[in-house]
Motif scaffolding. Structure first.
Motif, PDB file in Angstrom:
ATOM      1  N   THR A  12     -39.951  29.345  35.358  1.00  0.00           N
ATOM      2  CA  THR A  12     -41.319  29.036  35.754  1.00  0.00           C
ATOM      3  C   THR A  12     -42.093  30.338  35.941  1.00  0.00           C
ATOM      4  O   THR A  12     -41.519  31.424  35.914  1.00  0.00           O
ATOM      5  CB  THR A  12     -41.364  28.258  37.084  1.00  0.00           C
ATOM      6  OG1 THR A  12     -40.938  29.124  38.133  1.00  0.00           O
ATOM      7  CG2 THR A  12     -40.520  26.998  37.038  1.00  0.00           C
ATOM      8  N   LEU A  19     -36.524  22.550  38.857  1.00  0.00           N
ATOM      9  CA  LEU A  19     -37.660  21.881  39.494  1.00  0.00           C
ATOM     10  C   LEU A  19     -37.294  20.426  39.722  1.00  0.00           C
ATOM     11  O   LEU A  19     -36.556  19.837  38.941  1.00  0.00           O
ATOM     12  CB  LEU A  19     -38.895  21.919  38.587  1.00  0.00           C
ATOM     13  CG  LEU A  19     -39.480  23.272  38.275  1.00  0.00           C
ATOM     14  CD1 LEU A  19     -39.278  23.582  36.818  1.00  0.00           C
ATOM     15  CD2 LEU A  19     -40.946  23.234  38.582  1.00  0.00           C
ATOM     16  N   CYS A  21     -39.310  16.730  40.382  1.00  0.00           N
ATOM     17  CA  CYS A  21     -40.646  16.140  40.276  1.00  0.00           C
ATOM     18  C   CYS A  21     -40.569  14.650  40.595  1.00  0.00           C
ATOM     19  O   CYS A  21     -39.685  13.953  40.114  1.00  0.00           O
ATOM     20  CB  CYS A  21     -41.187  16.287  38.856  1.00  0.00           C
ATOM     21  SG  CYS A  21     -40.982  17.911  38.148  1.00  0.00           S
ATOM     22  N   GLN A  36     -46.978  19.808  35.557  1.00  0.00           N
ATOM     23  CA  GLN A  36     -46.523  20.905  36.421  1.00  0.00           C
ATOM     24  C   GLN A  36     -47.531  22.046  36.469  1.00  0.00           C
ATOM     25  O   GLN A  36     -47.386  22.985  37.237  1.00  0.00           O
ATOM     26  CB  GLN A  36     -45.162  21.431  35.948  1.00  0.00           C
ATOM     27  CG  GLN A  36     -44.073  20.389  35.884  1.00  0.00           C
ATOM     28  CD  GLN A  36     -44.025  19.498  37.101  1.00  0.00           C
ATOM     29  OE1 GLN A  36     -43.906  19.978  38.218  1.00  0.00           O
ATOM     30  NE2 GLN A  36     -44.138  18.195  36.891  1.00  0.00           N
ATOM     31  N   GLN A  39     -47.117  26.414  36.580  1.00  0.00           N
ATOM     32  CA  GLN A  39     -45.689  26.734  36.610  1.00  0.00           C
ATOM     33  C   GLN A  39     -45.034  26.693  35.223  1.00  0.00           C
ATOM     34  O   GLN A  39     -44.172  27.505  34.924  1.00  0.00           O
ATOM     35  CB  GLN A  39     -44.939  25.765  37.542  1.00  0.00           C
ATOM     36  CG  GLN A  39     -45.199  25.993  38.994  1.00  0.00           C
ATOM     37  CD  GLN A  39     -44.639  27.327  39.479  1.00  0.00           C
ATOM     38  OE1 GLN A  39     -43.674  27.853  38.945  1.00  0.00           O
ATOM     39  NE2 GLN A  39     -45.269  27.879  40.481  1.00  0.00           N
TER      40      GLN A  39
END
Length: 91
Positions: A12, A19, A21, A36, A39
Motif C-alpha cells: 500500500t 488489508l 475490508c 481503498q 492506499q
C-alpha cells in the motif's frame, strides 16, 4: 470481511501488505481496489497493464471477478516473463 494480501514488491501507499475490508454486497476486484482509494490507487494502472495476478481463495481470478464477504484476495505483481513487472521498462 474480505482480506487483501499484496505479495512481492506490491504494498500500500503506507507500506502495508495486508488489508481487511468490510463488504456488504458482492463487488468486482477492481471496485474493491478503487474503494481503498489512495492506499491502492497505483494498483489500478498495474491491473490495466496486466501486471498483477489476482487470486480469490487460491483460485486464479481477474479484476472483473466478483468478491464476496469472507473471500481472501491475493495480488501478485508480475511482468509475464518471471519478473516483478514493477521495475523500469527496458524497451
Amino acid at each position: 470481511m474480505v482480506t487483501i494480501v499484496l505479495t512481492g514488491q506490491l504494498q500500500t501507499a503506507d507500506g502495508e501488505r495486508d488489508l481487511a475490508c468490510d463488504l456488504s454486497s458482492p463487488i468486482t476486484v477492481r471496485q474493491l481496489i478503487q474503494r481503498q482509494g489512495f492506499q491502492l490507487r497505483h494498483l489500478l494502472q498495474l491491473l490495466r497493464e496486466k501486471k498483477v495476478l489476482v487470486t480469490i481463495n487460491k483460485k486464479i481470478a481477474s479484476e472483473d471477478s466478483l468478491v464476496q464477504d469472507g473471500d481472501a484476495i491475493r495480488l501478485v505483481g508480475h511482468d509475464g516473463m518471471g519478473g516483478s513487472g514493477l521495475g523500469p521498462s527496458h524497451m
